[in-house]
Motif scaffolding. Structure first.
Motif, PDB file in Angstrom:
ATOM      1  N   LYS A  76       0.858  -1.189   0.000  1.00 44.15           N
ATOM      2  CA  LYS A  76       0.000   0.000   0.000  1.00 44.15           C
ATOM      3  C   LYS A  76       0.889   1.233   0.000  1.00 44.15           C
ATOM      4  N   LEU A  77       0.434   2.273  -0.676  1.00 51.53           N
ATOM      5  CA  LEU A  77       1.194   3.515  -0.692  1.00 51.53           C
ATOM      6  C   LEU A  77       1.428   4.041   0.723  1.00 51.53           C
ATOM      7  N   SER A  78       0.468   3.804   1.617  1.00 55.92           N
ATOM      8  CA  SER A  78       0.618   4.277   3.004  1.00 55.92           C
ATOM      9  C   SER A  78       1.878   3.705   3.658  1.00 55.92           C
ATOM     10  N   ALA A  79       2.260   2.471   3.309  1.00 51.98           N
ATOM     11  CA  ALA A  79       3.455   1.853   3.889  1.00 51.98           C
ATOM     12  C   ALA A  79       4.733   2.513   3.379  1.00 51.98           C
ATOM     13  N   LEU A  80       4.656   3.169   2.216  1.00 51.04           N
ATOM     14  CA  LEU A  80       5.816   3.863   1.658  1.00 51.04           C
ATOM     15  C   LEU A  80       5.872   5.322   2.102  1.00 51.04           C
ATOM     16  N   CYS A  81       4.729   5.837   2.584  1.00 51.89           N
ATOM     17  CA  CYS A  81       4.619   7.255   2.962  1.00 51.89           C
ATOM     18  C   CYS A  81       4.753   7.497   4.456  1.00 51.89           C
ATOM     19  N   ILE A  82       4.606   6.451   5.269  1.00 46.35           N
ATOM     20  CA  ILE A  82       4.599   6.608   6.720  1.00 46.35           C
ATOM     21  C   ILE A  82       5.885   7.291   7.201  1.00 46.35           C
ATOM     22  N   ASN A  83       5.764   8.146   8.201  1.00 52.75           N
ATOM     23  CA  ASN A  83       6.909   8.871   8.789  1.00 52.75           C
ATOM     24  C   ASN A  83       7.693   9.673   7.748  1.00 52.75           C
ATOM     25  N   HIS A  84       6.985  10.182   6.756  1.00 53.17           N
ATOM     26  CA  HIS A  84       7.581  10.987   5.684  1.00 53.17           C
ATOM     27  C   HIS A  84       8.539  10.193   4.805  1.00 53.17           C
ATOM     28  N   GLY A  85       8.421   8.865   4.826  1.00 55.15           N
ATOM     29  CA  GLY A  85       9.249   8.023   3.964  1.00 55.15           C
ATOM     30  C   GLY A  85       9.875   6.881   4.737  1.00 55.15           C
ATOM     31  N   VAL A  86      10.345   5.889   3.999  1.00 54.87           N
ATOM     32  CA  VAL A  86      10.928   4.696   4.613  1.00 54.87           C
ATOM     33  C   VAL A  86      12.205   4.285   3.870  1.00 54.87           C
ATOM     34  N   ASN A  87      12.994   3.495   4.536  1.00 58.01           N
ATOM     35  CA  ASN A  87      14.139   2.785   3.953  1.00 58.01           C
ATOM     36  C   ASN A  87      13.946   1.349   4.400  1.00 58.01           C
ATOM     37  N   GLU A  88      13.409   0.524   3.499  1.00 55.41           N
ATOM     38  CA  GLU A  88      12.938  -0.780   3.958  1.00 55.41           C
ATOM     39  C   GLU A  88      13.003  -1.845   2.864  1.00 55.41           C
ATOM     40  N   TRP A  89      13.206  -3.085   3.316  1.00 57.95           N
ATOM     41  CA  TRP A  89      13.172  -4.249   2.430  1.00 57.95           C
ATOM     42  C   TRP A  89      11.738  -4.767   2.350  1.00 57.95           C
ATOM     43  N   PHE A  90      11.310  -5.144   1.137  1.00 53.75           N
ATOM     44  CA  PHE A  90       9.990  -5.732   0.923  1.00 53.75           C
ATOM     45  C   PHE A  90      10.179  -7.073   0.219  1.00 53.75           C
ATOM     46  N   SER A  91       9.399  -8.066   0.647  1.00 58.72           N
ATOM     47  CA  SER A  91       9.527  -9.419   0.098  1.00 58.72           C
ATOM     48  C   SER A  91       8.865  -9.548  -1.266  1.00 58.72           C
ATOM     49  N   ILE A  92       9.459 -10.408  -2.091  1.00 60.04           N
ATOM     50  CA  ILE A  92       8.828 -10.804  -3.349  1.00 60.04           C
ATOM     51  C   ILE A  92       8.654 -12.318  -3.320  1.00 60.04           C
ATOM     52  N   THR A  93       7.594 -12.782  -3.963  1.00 61.83           N
ATOM     53  CA  THR A  93       7.307 -14.213  -3.998  1.00 61.83           C
ATOM     54  C   THR A  93       7.127 -14.673  -5.445  1.00 61.83           C
ATOM     55  N   PHE A  94       7.232 -15.979  -5.634  1.00 61.88           N
ATOM     56  CA  PHE A  94       6.926 -16.599  -6.911  1.00 61.88           C
ATOM     57  C   PHE A  94       6.278 -17.940  -6.604  1.00 61.88           C
ATOM     58  N   LYS A  95       5.078 -18.135  -7.105  1.00 59.11           N
ATOM     59  CA  LYS A  95       4.302 -19.355  -6.838  1.00 59.11           C
ATOM     60  C   LYS A  95       4.233 -19.635  -5.339  1.00 59.11           C
ATOM     61  N   ASP A  96       3.897 -18.582  -4.570  1.00 58.49           N
ATOM     62  CA  ASP A  96       3.706 -18.650  -3.118  1.00 58.49           C
ATOM     63  C   ASP A  96       4.958 -19.014  -2.326  1.00 58.49           C
ATOM     64  N   LYS A  97       6.136 -18.879  -2.949  1.00 56.30           N
ATOM     65  CA  LYS A  97       7.387 -19.126  -2.233  1.00 56.30           C
ATOM     66  C   LYS A  97       8.223 -17.852  -2.259  1.00 56.30           C
TER      67      LYS A  97
END
Length: 133
Positions: free
Chosen positions: A94-115
């Motif tokens: 969600k855009l809110s997760a990228l906007c919180i606290n005026h911005g973030v520096n964060e890792w986000f997970s990616i999946t392929f076929k639920d793994k």
């Protein structure tokens, strides 16, 4: 008496790097790139990191106007090939997760076929618009 009405804002998204666990190449190294996909169909694509393999670095930056913090943005890591590009993995935030606290520096997970297929690092800056009436 003045009333502040806050409507949307400007989000700067820097797609920094990836840590990929899934390799789509049998021989050689992957040539990864990242695509952000918005609900209106708009797509933003990084440059391809030729021979980036499982540790691509991009540092591409995009600016978007935010009207709805609840909007979900899809992102996909692709491997560029001569014939057709392969999907390494995908995710959603969600855009809110990228906007919180005026911005973030964060890792986000990616999946392929639920793994779990890896992670992508976003660095964002959010400036909320203020309209004074």
């Amino acid at each position: 008496m003045q009333t502040e009405i806050k409507v949307g804002g400007l989000l700067k998204i820097r797609i920094v790097e990836g840590r990929l666990f899934r390799d789509t190449e049998t021989f050689g190294k992957m040539d990864p790139y990242c695509v952000l996909i918005f609900k209106d169909g708009r797509k933003l694509k990084t440059k391809t990191h030729n021979n980036g393999g499982k540790a691509p670095k991009w540092s591409d930056e995009f600016e978007i106007k935010v009207n709805d913090l609840q909007e979900e943005v899809k992102f996909a890591i692709m491997d560029e090939d001569v014939t057709s590009d392969d999907t390494v993995g995908y995710g959603m935030v969600k855009l809110s997760a990228l906007c919180i606290n005026h911005g973030v520096n964060e890792w986000f997970s990616i999946t392929f076929k639920d793994k779990l297929a890896g992670q992508i690092f976003f660095s964002t800056t959010y400036v909320q618009a203020v309209v004074i009436s």
